[in-house]
Design a protein around this motif. Structure first.
Motif, PDB file in Angstrom:
ATOM      1  N   CYS A   1      -3.644  -9.137  -9.678  1.00 17.07           N
ATOM      2  CA  CYS A   1      -2.776  -8.393  -9.153  1.00 17.07           C
ATOM      3  C   CYS A   1      -3.075  -7.989  -7.842  1.00 17.07           C
ATOM      4  O   CYS A   1      -4.325  -7.685  -7.754  1.00 17.07           O
ATOM      5  CB  CYS A   1      -2.107  -7.066  -9.767  1.00 17.07           C
ATOM      6  SG  CYS A   1      -1.437  -7.197 -11.517  1.00 17.07           S
ATOM      7  N   TYR A   2      -2.452  -7.590  -6.767  1.00 18.74           N
ATOM      8  CA  TYR A   2      -2.866  -7.304  -5.492  1.00 18.74           C
ATOM      9  C   TYR A   2      -2.229  -6.364  -4.769  1.00 18.74           C
ATOM     10  O   TYR A   2      -0.765  -6.442  -5.157  1.00 18.74           O
ATOM     11  CB  TYR A   2      -3.223  -8.659  -4.529  1.00 18.74           C
ATOM     12  CG  TYR A   2      -1.822  -9.097  -4.035  1.00 18.74           C
ATOM     13  CD1 TYR A   2      -1.229  -8.845  -2.853  1.00 18.74           C
ATOM     14  CD2 TYR A   2      -1.129 -10.136  -4.754  1.00 18.74           C
ATOM     15  CE1 TYR A   2       0.025  -9.320  -2.260  1.00 18.74           C
ATOM     16  CE2 TYR A   2      -0.001 -10.607  -4.485  1.00 18.74           C
ATOM     17  CZ  TYR A   2       0.837 -10.326  -2.970  1.00 18.74           C
ATOM     18  OH  TYR A   2       1.645 -10.673  -2.654  1.00 18.74           O
ATOM     19  N   GLN A   3      -2.346  -5.554  -3.907  1.00 21.57           N
ATOM     20  CA  GLN A   3      -1.638  -4.457  -3.177  1.00 21.57           C
ATOM     21  C   GLN A   3      -1.360  -5.055  -1.759  1.00 21.57           C
ATOM     22  O   GLN A   3      -2.228  -5.468  -1.056  1.00 21.57           O
ATOM     23  CB  GLN A   3      -2.357  -3.210  -3.137  1.00 21.57           C
ATOM     24  CG  GLN A   3      -1.553  -2.215  -2.766  1.00 21.57           C
ATOM     25  CD  GLN A   3      -2.410  -0.728  -2.923  1.00 21.57           C
ATOM     26  OE1 GLN A   3      -3.392  -0.682  -2.803  1.00 21.57           O
ATOM     27  NE2 GLN A   3      -1.624   0.151  -2.939  1.00 21.57           N
ATOM     28  N   ASN A   4      -0.209  -4.974  -1.555  1.00 22.14           N
ATOM     29  CA  ASN A   4       0.221  -5.295  -0.276  1.00 22.14           C
ATOM     30  C   ASN A   4       0.235  -4.236   0.902  1.00 22.14           C
ATOM     31  O   ASN A   4       0.386  -3.103   0.712  1.00 22.14           O
ATOM     32  CB  ASN A   4       1.925  -5.596  -0.346  1.00 22.14           C
ATOM     33  CG  ASN A   4       2.466  -6.211   1.210  1.00 22.14           C
ATOM     34  OD1 ASN A   4       2.091  -5.360   2.146  1.00 22.14           O
ATOM     35  ND2 ASN A   4       3.405  -7.141   0.958  1.00 22.14           N
ATOM     36  N   GLN A   5      -0.734  -4.426   1.673  1.00 23.64           N
ATOM     37  CA  GLN A   5      -1.188  -3.380   2.555  1.00 23.64           C
ATOM     38  C   GLN A   5      -0.187  -2.897   3.497  1.00 23.64           C
ATOM     39  O   GLN A   5      -0.318  -1.940   4.154  1.00 23.64           O
ATOM     40  CB  GLN A   5      -2.547  -4.030   3.225  1.00 23.64           C
ATOM     41  CG  GLN A   5      -3.747  -4.275   2.376  1.00 23.64           C
ATOM     42  CD  GLN A   5      -4.037  -2.930   1.796  1.00 23.64           C
ATOM     43  OE1 GLN A   5      -4.827  -2.207   2.420  1.00 23.64           O
ATOM     44  NE2 GLN A   5      -4.285  -3.312   0.402  1.00 23.64           N
ATOM     45  N   THR A   6       0.966  -3.446   3.380  1.00 26.87           N
ATOM     46  CA  THR A   6       1.915  -3.093   4.289  1.00 26.87           C
ATOM     47  C   THR A   6       2.997  -2.346   3.821  1.00 26.87           C
ATOM     48  O   THR A   6       3.231  -1.001   4.134  1.00 26.87           O
ATOM     49  CB  THR A   6       2.917  -3.945   5.007  1.00 26.87           C
ATOM     50  OG1 THR A   6       1.808  -5.019   5.853  1.00 26.87           O
ATOM     51  CG2 THR A   6       3.750  -3.681   6.245  1.00 26.87           C
ATOM     52  N   THR A   7       3.510  -2.482   2.463  1.00 29.00           N
ATOM     53  CA  THR A   7       4.168  -1.755   1.684  1.00 29.00           C
ATOM     54  C   THR A   7       3.619  -0.723   0.773  1.00 29.00           C
ATOM     55  O   THR A   7       4.182   0.020   0.139  1.00 29.00           O
ATOM     56  CB  THR A   7       5.353  -2.726   1.042  1.00 29.00           C
ATOM     57  OG1 THR A   7       4.731  -3.677   0.042  1.00 29.00           O
ATOM     58  CG2 THR A   7       6.047  -3.443   2.051  1.00 29.00           C
ATOM     59  N   CYS A   8       2.233  -1.095   0.395  1.00 29.64           N
ATOM     60  CA  CYS A   8       1.531  -0.315  -0.621  1.00 29.64           C
ATOM     61  C   CYS A   8       2.070  -0.703  -2.231  1.00 29.64           C
ATOM     62  O   CYS A   8       1.781   0.081  -2.890  1.00 29.64           O
ATOM     63  CB  CYS A   8       1.353   1.045  -0.312  1.00 29.64           C
ATOM     64  SG  CYS A   8       0.449   1.367   1.074  1.00 29.64           S
ATOM     65  N   GLN A   9       2.715  -1.884  -2.097  1.00 31.50           N
ATOM     66  CA  GLN A   9       3.323  -2.191  -3.651  1.00 31.50           C
ATOM     67  C   GLN A   9       2.581  -3.201  -4.228  1.00 31.50           C
ATOM     68  O   GLN A   9       1.776  -4.091  -3.625  1.00 31.50           O
ATOM     69  CB  GLN A   9       4.861  -2.577  -3.327  1.00 31.50           C
ATOM     70  CG  GLN A   9       5.832  -1.563  -2.911  1.00 31.50           C
ATOM     71  CD  GLN A   9       5.943  -0.468  -3.769  1.00 31.50           C
ATOM     72  OE1 GLN A   9       5.946  -0.474  -4.951  1.00 31.50           O
ATOM     73  NE2 GLN A   9       5.911   0.752  -3.096  1.00 31.50           N
ATOM     74  N   TRP A  10       2.446  -3.034  -5.693  1.00 28.05           N
ATOM     75  CA  TRP A  10       1.449  -4.207  -6.149  1.00 28.05           C
ATOM     76  C   TRP A  10       2.310  -5.343  -6.852  1.00 28.05           C
ATOM     77  O   TRP A  10       3.543  -5.166  -7.256  1.00 28.05           O
ATOM     78  CB  TRP A  10       1.079  -3.440  -7.509  1.00 28.05           C
ATOM     79  CG  TRP A  10      -0.008  -2.413  -7.179  1.00 28.05           C
ATOM     80  CD1 TRP A  10       0.079  -1.270  -6.807  1.00 28.05           C
ATOM     81  CD2 TRP A  10      -1.559  -2.945  -7.065  1.00 28.05           C
ATOM     82  NE1 TRP A  10      -1.095  -0.614  -6.509  1.00 28.05           N
ATOM     83  CE2 TRP A  10      -2.107  -1.705  -6.518  1.00 28.05           C
ATOM     84  CE3 TRP A  10      -2.432  -3.969  -7.252  1.00 28.05           C
ATOM     85  CZ2 TRP A  10      -3.455  -1.589  -6.427  1.00 28.05           C
ATOM     86  CZ3 TRP A  10      -3.592  -3.864  -7.166  1.00 28.05           C
ATOM     87  CH2 TRP A  10      -4.207  -2.464  -6.552  1.00 28.05           C
ATOM     88  N   HIS A  11       1.823  -6.468  -6.497  1.00 30.04           N
ATOM     89  CA  HIS A  11       2.221  -7.785  -6.897  1.00 30.04           C
ATOM     90  C   HIS A  11       1.655  -8.776  -7.834  1.00 30.04           C
ATOM     91  O   HIS A  11       0.412  -8.396  -7.678  1.00 30.04           O
ATOM     92  CB  HIS A  11       2.899  -8.527  -5.737  1.00 30.04           C
ATOM     93  CG  HIS A  11       3.730  -7.744  -4.695  1.00 30.04           C
ATOM     94  ND1 HIS A  11       4.947  -7.646  -5.107  1.00 30.04           N
ATOM     95  CD2 HIS A  11       3.367  -6.811  -3.808  1.00 30.04           C
ATOM     96  CE1 HIS A  11       5.767  -6.670  -4.084  1.00 30.04           C
ATOM     97  NE2 HIS A  11       4.619  -6.279  -3.254  1.00 30.04           N
ATOM     98  N   ALA A  12       1.909  -9.475  -8.532  1.00 28.17           N
ATOM     99  CA  ALA A  12       1.316 -10.486  -9.304  1.00 28.17           C
ATOM    100  C   ALA A  12       0.782 -11.615  -8.431  1.00 28.17           C
ATOM    101  O   ALA A  12       1.245 -12.068  -7.406  1.00 28.17           O
ATOM    102  CB  ALA A  12       2.254 -11.096 -10.464  1.00 28.17           C
ATOM    103  N   HIS A  13      -0.637 -11.966  -8.560  1.00 28.03           N
ATOM    104  CA  HIS A  13      -0.899 -13.041  -7.825  1.00 28.03           C
ATOM    105  C   HIS A  13      -0.240 -14.458  -7.780  1.00 28.03           C
ATOM    106  O   HIS A  13      -0.171 -14.953  -6.712  1.00 28.03           O
ATOM    107  CB  HIS A  13      -2.352 -13.355  -8.139  1.00 28.03           C
ATOM    108  CG  HIS A  13      -3.174 -14.031  -7.106  1.00 28.03           C
ATOM    109  ND1 HIS A  13      -3.396 -15.330  -7.280  1.00 28.03           N
ATOM    110  CD2 HIS A  13      -3.859 -13.395  -6.079  1.00 28.03           C
ATOM    111  CE1 HIS A  13      -4.295 -15.713  -6.126  1.00 28.03           C
ATOM    112  NE2 HIS A  13      -4.555 -14.698  -5.574  1.00 28.03           N
ATOM    113  N   GLU A  14       0.366 -14.563  -8.863  1.00 23.61           N
ATOM    114  CA  GLU A  14       1.188 -15.817  -9.076  1.00 23.61           C
ATOM    115  C   GLU A  14       2.489 -16.005  -7.937  1.00 23.61           C
ATOM    116  O   GLU A  14       2.965 -17.015  -7.836  1.00 23.61           O
ATOM    117  CB  GLU A  14       1.683 -16.284 -10.514  1.00 23.61           C
ATOM    118  CG  GLU A  14       2.494 -15.264 -10.759  1.00 23.61           C
ATOM    119  CD  GLU A  14       2.976 -15.715 -12.450  1.00 23.61           C
ATOM    120  OE1 GLU A  14       4.014 -14.703 -12.837  1.00 23.61           O
ATOM    121  OE2 GLU A  14       2.272 -16.306 -13.032  1.00 23.61           O
ATOM    122  N   SER A  15       2.862 -14.880  -7.648  1.00 25.70           N
ATOM    123  CA  SER A  15       4.000 -14.877  -6.832  1.00 25.70           C
ATOM    124  C   SER A  15       3.504 -15.190  -5.308  1.00 25.70           C
ATOM    125  O   SER A  15       4.594 -14.896  -4.495  1.00 25.70           O
ATOM    126  CB  SER A  15       4.754 -13.358  -6.797  1.00 25.70           C
ATOM    127  OG  SER A  15       3.890 -12.350  -6.253  1.00 25.70           O
TER     128      SER A  15
END
Length: 592
Positions: free
Chosen positions: A212-226
């Motif tokens: 998982c990674y955190q979008n540094q703009t929205t600060c939301q967490w997403h799956a790496h596969e996306s």
């Protein structure tokens, strides 16, 4: 071994030779044949060979959790739990006494967004770990980090938080991780360092990698596969992470001052010292038993020596693993697995010895019927197999996050129930054996055996129940300490009971070459038969008649009908054989 008293040995010898001569039996061949048959009954050797083969298979099991872990993480796996480690209580006055997690995480692949290395205590890890199983990895990432994104420090999204839980990995080769904002805390030679300094009491911490990674703009967490895949780099996106991480309970610069606790999780500290003490005890006990079995060729002592030897080798292997573990944080997991299997075989074979003695084998009888052996083996062998199955289950199926030990699983409860059932069976067989025993020395031996064995049988179920109320930080050491102490005490007591100068008073086949002749003892094997024959021999005459004397005077003449004789004539040949054989067997039991 101390021989029987001369008056007993001589009487038994003369009776044995006389009866053998009358019957036409070669006495030396009979005695030799019986001793050979006694060793043939030593069937558990074959079972131990099967156990050794099973132990070789168990060498392939995964090893125990190490404090120096290295390996690879595939992003396709999404989540990988790395290790659970117990850290000591932090001492604010001694910074070097804090816990440290440090190492390197790199990758040979290119990547568009980082993965996440997560270090959490139990209070935060349970929720994080529970959300990993959602089928949608995007939803899983959002749920796993929903709480952490409020309390975990991040230089952009949460700069006011004080909990240092996360690292974005992989780190550039030869450089610190990008979010390592305190370079002075980093252990030399590593790319990141966690300092565990908030502990009011010992506690477990859990280390894992997640895609998982955190979008540094929205600060939301997403799956790496996306992540959007570039057409010409789809095969070169981040696929593999290489990690090499250490977890220690003191600063690495001071490791030499605490060699026995530095690499160990708090719940396993002092295990090495404990095993070294028990190994020293067995180093003294095993040669004593080898000396005893050389002086006393007896199937019971041979089986006990094999059980004691298995326990000694088990302790030696586990101690070697622990010493190596203290040196490098990895140890020799295969040695530990082999030692654990030998420990299981040692305990189960000791249980078999107790059951055989309770049935009177080599104490009140020389042989156990074929049916008795079949019943015994058909119960004991599945118990051994189920005990090994419990070990495999504990190593492979029990979730490390659950904080339970092997006896809190359903295989563990079944093993405890079976052990209790064996205890009841032992008491039942011991009662039946003592019921028909008439020798004071043998009764004394059986009483001591029953009392000490009852303690050995019952301690494990009691300790397993008590352990439910003990903190996981102390539970493993408690179980290992009590279990090894009870087994060591049991082996010491059995060594004393089977010592040659004592065992010769109550073990058959133990005194001289005349004891335990197979063909002759078939006529009179059990003590209760001896008692019954003596009762008949001492009972009043069957027929009593009153007659008149030959001189015409009046008087009383008692005439009895005596079996195997006619008016005082000599016994016939077959009757003489039976009488001599009966006397022989009675004297043989006196020797024993």
């Amino acid at each position: 071994m101390q021989k029987a008293p001369p008056w007993q040995g001589q009487a038994a010898s003369e009776a044995a030779q006389s009866a053998a001569a009358v019957k036409g039996i070669d006495y030396e061949k009979v005695a030799k044949k019986t001793l050979i048959r006694g060793e043939d009954m030593f069937a558990p050797r074959r079972i131990c060979l099967l156990g050794a083969l099973l132990g070789l298979l168990l060498l392939l099991l995964p090893g125990s959790e190490a404090t120096h872990i290295s390996g690879q993480f595939q992003t396709a796996d999404f989540f990988q739990f790395l290790v659970k480690f117990g850290f000591n209580k932090a001492d604010p006055q001694r910074r070097n006494a804090y816990g440290y997690i440090y190492g390197n995480v790199t990758s040979p692949d290119k990547y568009a967004a980082p993965l996440t290395l997560v270090v959490l205590d139990r209070s935060t890890f349970v929720e994080f770990y529970g959300n990993r199983s959602n089928r949608s990895r995007e939803v899983a990432c959002s749920g796993m980090f929903s709480r952490l994104q409020r309390i975990a420090y991040d230089s952009r999204c949460n700069p006011r938080a004080k909990r240092d839980f996360l690292r974005h990995v992989p780190c550039p080769r030869g450089e610190l991780c990008g979010d390592e904002d305190a370079p002075s805390n980093v252990v030399p030679g590593s790319q990141f360092t966690y300092v565990i300094n908030l502990e009011a009491e010992p506690r477990f911490w859990y280390l894992s990698l997640v895609a998982c990674y955190q979008n540094q703009t929205t600060c939301q967490w997403h799956a790496h596969e996306s992540l959007p895949r570039l057409s010409n780099q789809s095969s070169k996106l981040l696929n593999t992470l290489d990690y090499d991480i250490h977890l220690v309970n003191i600063h690495p610069n001071h490791s030499a001052a605490h060699p026995l606790t530095y690499q160990y999780s708090y719940d396993q500290q002092n295990l090495l010292e404990m095993y070294l003490i028990f190994l020293l005890v067995y180093i003294v006990l095993l040669p004593m038993q080898i000396y005893a079995v050389r002086r006393q060729k007896h199937p019971v002592t041979k089986l006990f020596t094999l059980s004691l030897l298995s326990e000694f080798v088990s302790l030696a292997l586990i101690t070697a693993h622990l010493i190596h573990y203290a040196a490098n944080g990895v140890g020799e997991p295969r040695l530990q697995a082999a030692g654990d299997v030998l420990d299981i075989l040692s305990r189960t074979s000791f249980m078999l010895i107790l059951l055989l003695l309770a049935k009177g084998w080599a104490v009140t009888r020389q042989q156990i019927s074929r049916t008795g052996w079949i019943i015994l083996m058909s119960i004991w062998v599945p118990y051994c197999a189920f005990h090994v199955f419990l070990y495999i289950w504990d190593r492979t199926e029990v979730d490390v996050v659950s904080d339970i030990d092997e006896y809190q699983t359903w295989p563990g409860w079944i093993v405890l129930i079976l052990r209790t059932s064996f205890m009841m069976w032992f008491l039942y067989e011991l009662r039946n054996t003592m019921k028909y025993e008439h020798s004071t020395k043998k009764l004394d031996f059986l009483l001591h055996l029953g009392a000490s064995s009852l303690v050995w049988f019952i301690y494990l179920p009691i300790v397993a129940i008590v352990a439910l109320q003990v903190s996981p930080m102390w539970r493993y050491k408690l179980l290992q300490g009590i279990t090894n102490s009870a087994d060591c005490m049991a082996y010491c007591v059995m060594t004393g009971l089977l010592w040659p100068h004592r065992a010769g008073q109550y073990l058959l086949l133990a005194g001289t070459k005349y004891a335990g002749m197979d063909e002759l003892d078939e006529f009179n094997e059990a003590p209760h038969i001896v008692r019954e024959r003596e009762r008949r021999r001492n009972s009043p005459p069957d027929d009593i008649s009153i007659g008149t004397g030959s001189g015409g005077g009046r008087g009383m003449v008692l005439s009895t009908s005596i079996p195997n004789s006619l008016n005082g004539d000599l016994l016939e040949a077959e009757d003489l054989d039976a009488e001599l054989l009966t006397d022989l067997n009675k004297n043989s039991h006196i020797v024993a």
